[in-house]
Write an enzyme that holds these catalytic residues in place. Structure first.
Site, PDB file in Angstrom:
ATOM      1  N   HIS A 142       0.923  -1.070  -0.014  1.00 35.87           N
ATOM      2  CA  HIS A 142      -0.136   0.287  -0.122  1.00 35.87           C
ATOM      3  C   HIS A 142       0.864   1.069  -0.033  1.00 35.87           C
ATOM      4  CE1 HIS A 142      -3.134  -2.821   1.280  1.00 35.87           C
ATOM      5  NE2 HIS A 142      -4.243  -1.749   0.724  1.00 35.87           N
ATOM      6  N   LYS A 146      -0.393   4.839   4.685  1.00 34.09           N
ATOM      7  CA  LYS A 146      -1.435   3.951   5.387  1.00 34.09           C
ATOM      8  C   LYS A 146      -0.789   3.585   6.602  1.00 34.09           C
ATOM      9  CE  LYS A 146      -3.967  -0.461   4.896  1.00 34.09           C
ATOM     10  NZ  LYS A 146      -5.128   0.131   5.221  1.00 34.09           N
TER      11      LYS A 146
END
Length: 255
Positions: A142, A146
């Protein structure tokens, strides 16, 4: 029950990237008759106290942060709306709060709202059942903003593996979060969980099955957050007016 001819009234928790995309998408959705499908009655940002006086919605959509849970719960209890939650990183105690909320309202919580991920979960279950004795590793990637790891989607995939192995009577499987140092021989019942972070990656999830002289890998790549927004709005339309209870994404969309 909501009026089928009127726009679905939604409130949005969060004004970050997901919250902003949910709003802009919802405001552009039209019915077959050309009328607005959604009406955004409130969007709650950093001032969580705004939830105490925000107008009533049919559905609250929350893709924000774990710290907003008290405001989310208070709003749902106050106005009696459904909750569509994509917030990840909750503790066990916070998940208990969500389950408690489902006693008075319909609650949908999922780590991923992509139809492709739903298909990946099904494929992972099938592979885990058929590839007995294979070592399983899960890798998720990600963007560098995040805050939780592993992702909620990776945890869903882990659950698919663990449940499938248990259903086949192969004993209990358990996660191992990364490896470092002299870790010794791999436990055949461990599932490796690995989190990569960098750049602007929307989300990549790979489940790999390693056997003797062969490997099977299943991968889903999200190229933008739009797929999650589309899934959340579709789920919101199906959650409005449901009976109180805890619901899953697959159950709501395909049940």
């Amino acid at each position: 029950m909501t009026n089928a001819t009127a726009p679905l009234r939604i409130a949005i928790m969060g004004e970050g990237r997901m919250g902003s995309l949910i709003r802009s998408t919802a405001e552009g959705v039209r019915t077959e008759a050309g009328t607005a499908a959604f009406e955004v009655v409130a969007q709650i940002g950093f001032d969580l106290s705004a939830a105490d006086s925000a107008p009533a919605a049919d559905v609250l959509i929350d893709f924000s942060n774990v710290v907003t849970l008290p405001a989310v719960a208070n709003y749902v209890r106050r106005v009696g709306c459904a909750l569509v939650s994509g917030t990840t990183g909750y503790t066990d105690e916070q998940m208990d709060e969500l389950r408690s909320l489902s006693q008075v309202a319909p609650v949908l919580h999922s780590g991923n709202y992509s139809l492709g991920i739903a298909a990946l979960r099904h494929a992972t279950t099938l592979a885990a059942r058929e590839l007995a004795g294979f070592d399983v590793e899960i890798v998720e990637t990600h963007h560098n903003q995040k805050v939780d790891a592993p992702s909620g989607t990776a945890k869903l995939l882990l659950d698919a593996v663990v449940d499938a192995e248990a259903a086949e009577g192969r004993g209990e499987y358990h996660p191992v979060y990364g490896r470092e140092g002299m870790v010794g021989k791999r436990d055949p019942r461990e599932v490796g969980m690995h989190s990569l972070r960098g750049g602007t990656v929307a989300g990549v999830h790979t489940v790999s099955f390693f056997g003797a002289d062969e490997e099977v890998s299943l991968t889903h790549r999200a190229t933008s957050r739009q797929i999650f927004v589309n899934g959340a709005l579709a789920a919101a339309r199906k959650m409005a007016g449901r009976e109180p209870g805890m619901y899953g994404f697959d159950e709501v969309m395909f049940g």
